[in-house]
Design an enzyme around this catalytic site. Structure first.
Site, PDB file in Angstrom:
ATOM      1  N   ARG A  17       0.801  -1.227   0.000  1.00 31.01           N
ATOM      2  CA  ARG A  17       0.000   0.000   0.000  1.00 31.01           C
ATOM      3  C   ARG A  17       0.837   1.283   0.000  1.00 31.01           C
ATOM      4  NH1 ARG A  17      -3.879  -0.945   4.856  1.00 31.01           N
ATOM      5  NH2 ARG A  17      -2.439  -2.655   5.299  1.00 31.01           N
ATOM      6  N   ARG A 446      40.154  49.765 -14.156  1.00 32.71           N
ATOM      7  CA  ARG A 446      38.877  50.141 -14.752  1.00 32.71           C
ATOM      8  C   ARG A 446      39.116  51.360 -15.621  1.00 32.71           C
ATOM      9  NH1 ARG A 446      37.371  51.624  -8.734  1.00 32.71           N
ATOM     10  NH2 ARG A 446      37.985  53.790  -8.715  1.00 32.71           N
TER      11      ARG A 446
END
Ligand code: UD1
Ligand code: CA
Length: 473
Positions: A17, A446
């Site tokens: 089950r 940068r």
């Protein structure tokens, strides 16, 4: 005391089950397979040996048991075909060690029963020299489905009758039932089991028929009134959920008794350890081998799996920690993700939307906002700015980023691994670091900024004119 007692745990059934490819007894509640709990109950009761009868999915059940328990004490016996509980017990007895005098039998799918529940049955057998079998009995209003205890006019137990074999309304009205915990001397049990016949509604060998056998031999069967609420078995997913809830409630209670504050809705698995005065808030989930130190706070919605959380740590809401360490007084979250093999040092800070993988932060280091730190080391007191990414993966292999003590990584930097930033170095905001930075150096990479005075209003006027011209067309 139960050194010469072997527990035989029946766990060969299929569990149809459950509708599952996993053997029933390996389905988990509170983080451990169902079977873990009865085996532990037998060991805690002091049984010298535990024999688990396996059948359906036996390879997986056997490998779970051998990984989780001492093989000298916990063994398996194989029941090849599931021909009933009596046949399962017979298979178990064949494996029981030679010097075992007494056998306790119970089922592998009743996880809530405790060492005390099974020890009480063994004790009862000791107390009554005339008894051949001691067995637990429960009494509830609706015993549908269970084997009922049949007693004679004198109140002696004379048989157990399965639901399908009940003979009369009087038998159907019996409220006393069999939770399936039995204790008997080994010799007697071997004889009793050899006598079993499959003459019942299911054509199975019923272990329960040993009761009628004992009575026929002029021996007594003694009942031990037991707690019905811990005898529930798991047959389907609804029962699995109910027992999971019951086990989790038991675990929460245990921690509360030990001085931990646990809010409603927190879920704590069986294997978790929590120190005194820790606070576990609602909807926190603590799984596996998680440890939480004294006075730590695990706030709302945190999910901890095999996490080692030190004393006084604050895990703020919705943080996820997996296979990682967070050391004393560190602060993590809200919304932090510590993936496996991360190690957040004492008093370190990991803030919102920061992801760590296989990265160590030493004492007092900080990564407070929006960062990915993978395969890295961050030295004591270093500060990793918002938006920093450890570029650890080149599409083929993983590489390591090392940041020295007291270094400062400006926001929105990318550290392309393998790369090392020296102690006390400073990485300017927005830098893509591709070369090692020496100690105490400034790294900046940068585009240079240019300011054109008064240019903004001229630019705006030009853009406005362009737009109007386009609309006229
Ligand atoms: C059994 C009892 C019943 C009792 C109930 C309590 C019998 C005949 N009946 O019924 O009186 O009220 O337990 O829960 O014993 N198993 C095997 N091999 C088999 C059959 C079963 O190992 O061939 C194992 C199962 O894995 C399970 C346990 O034995 O752990 C009980 O089997 P199950 O089929 O659930 O028995 P019940 O019909 O519930
Ligand atoms: Ca059952």
């Amino acid at each position: 005391m139960l050194e010469k007692t072997t527990a035989v745990i029946l766990a060969a059934g299929q569990g149809t089950r459950m509708k599952s490819s996993l053997p029933k007894v390996l389905h988990a509640i509170a983080g451990r397979p169902l079977l873990h709990y009865p085996v532990r109950a037998a060991l805690e009761a002091g049984c010298g040996e535990v024999v688990v009868v396996v059948g359906h999915g036996r390879d997986r059940v056997e490998s779970y048991l051998s990984a989780g328990f001492d093989a000298n004490r916990v063994k398996t016996a194989v029941q090849k075909e599931q021909r009933g509980t009596g046949d399962a017990a017979r298979a178990g007895l064949e494996t029981v060690r030679g010097d075992a005098e007494r056998i306790l039998i119970f089922c592998g799918d009743t996880p809530l029963l405790t060492a005390d529940d099974v020890a009480a049955v063994a004790k009862k057998l000791d107390e009554d020299p005339n008894a051949a079998i001691a067995m637990a009995t429960c009494t509830t209003d609706d015993p549908f489905g269970y084997g009922r205890i049949i007693r004679d006019a004198g109140g002696q137990i004379v048989a157990i009758r399965e639901q399908r074999d009940l003979k009369s309304d009087a038998e159907r009205a019996i409220k006393e039932w069999n939770p399936a915990i039995y204790c008997a001397d080994r010799r007697f049990l071997e004889e009793a089991i050899a006598s079993l016949q499959p003459n019942n509604a299911q054509g199975e060998y019923y272990l329960t028929d040993i009761v009628a056998f004992a009575v026929k031999q002029g021996r007594r069967v003694v009942g031990v009134p037991s707690r019905a609420d811990v005898m529930d078995g798991v047959n389907d997913r609804a029962q699995l959920a109910a027992l999971d809830r019951a086990m989790c409630e038991r675990i929460v209670k245990r921690h509360r008794v030990a001085g931990v504050t646990i809010r409603d809705g927190a879920r704590i698995e069986d294997s978790v350890e929590i120190g005194q005065d820790a606070v576990i808030e609602s909807f926190a989930v603590l799984r596996g081998r998680t440890k939480v130190g004294a006075g730590a706070i695990v706030d709302v919605g945190c999910v901890l799996t095999n996490a080692d959380v030190g004393e006084g740590v604050a895990l703020k809401p919705y943080s996820v920690v997996t296979d990682s360490v967070v050391r004393a007084r560190a602060q993590v979250g809200p919304f932090s993700h510590l993936r496996p093999e991360s190690d957040v040092g004492e008093e370190a800070h990991v803030g919102n939307f920061v992801e760590l993988k296989k990265t160590r932060l030493d004492k007092g280091a900080k990564a407070n906002h929006l960062a990915y730190l993978g395969d890295g080391f961050v030295g004591e007191g270093a500060n990793v700015g918002a938006g920093t990414i450890f570029c650890n993966y080149d599409g083929f292999s993983k590489h390591v980023t090392r940041i020295g003590k007291g270094a400062f990584i400006g926001s929105d930097s990318q550290l392309v691994a393998p790369v090392t930033i020296g102690d006390g170095a400073y990485v300017g905001t927005g830098t893509t670091v591709t070369k090692d930075v020496p100690a105490d150096a400034l790294a900046i990479g940068r585009a240079k900024q240019e300011n054109k005075e008064g240019y903004a209003s001229r630019l705006k006027a030009r853009l406005k004119a362009q737009k109007e011209a386009a609309q006229k067309k």
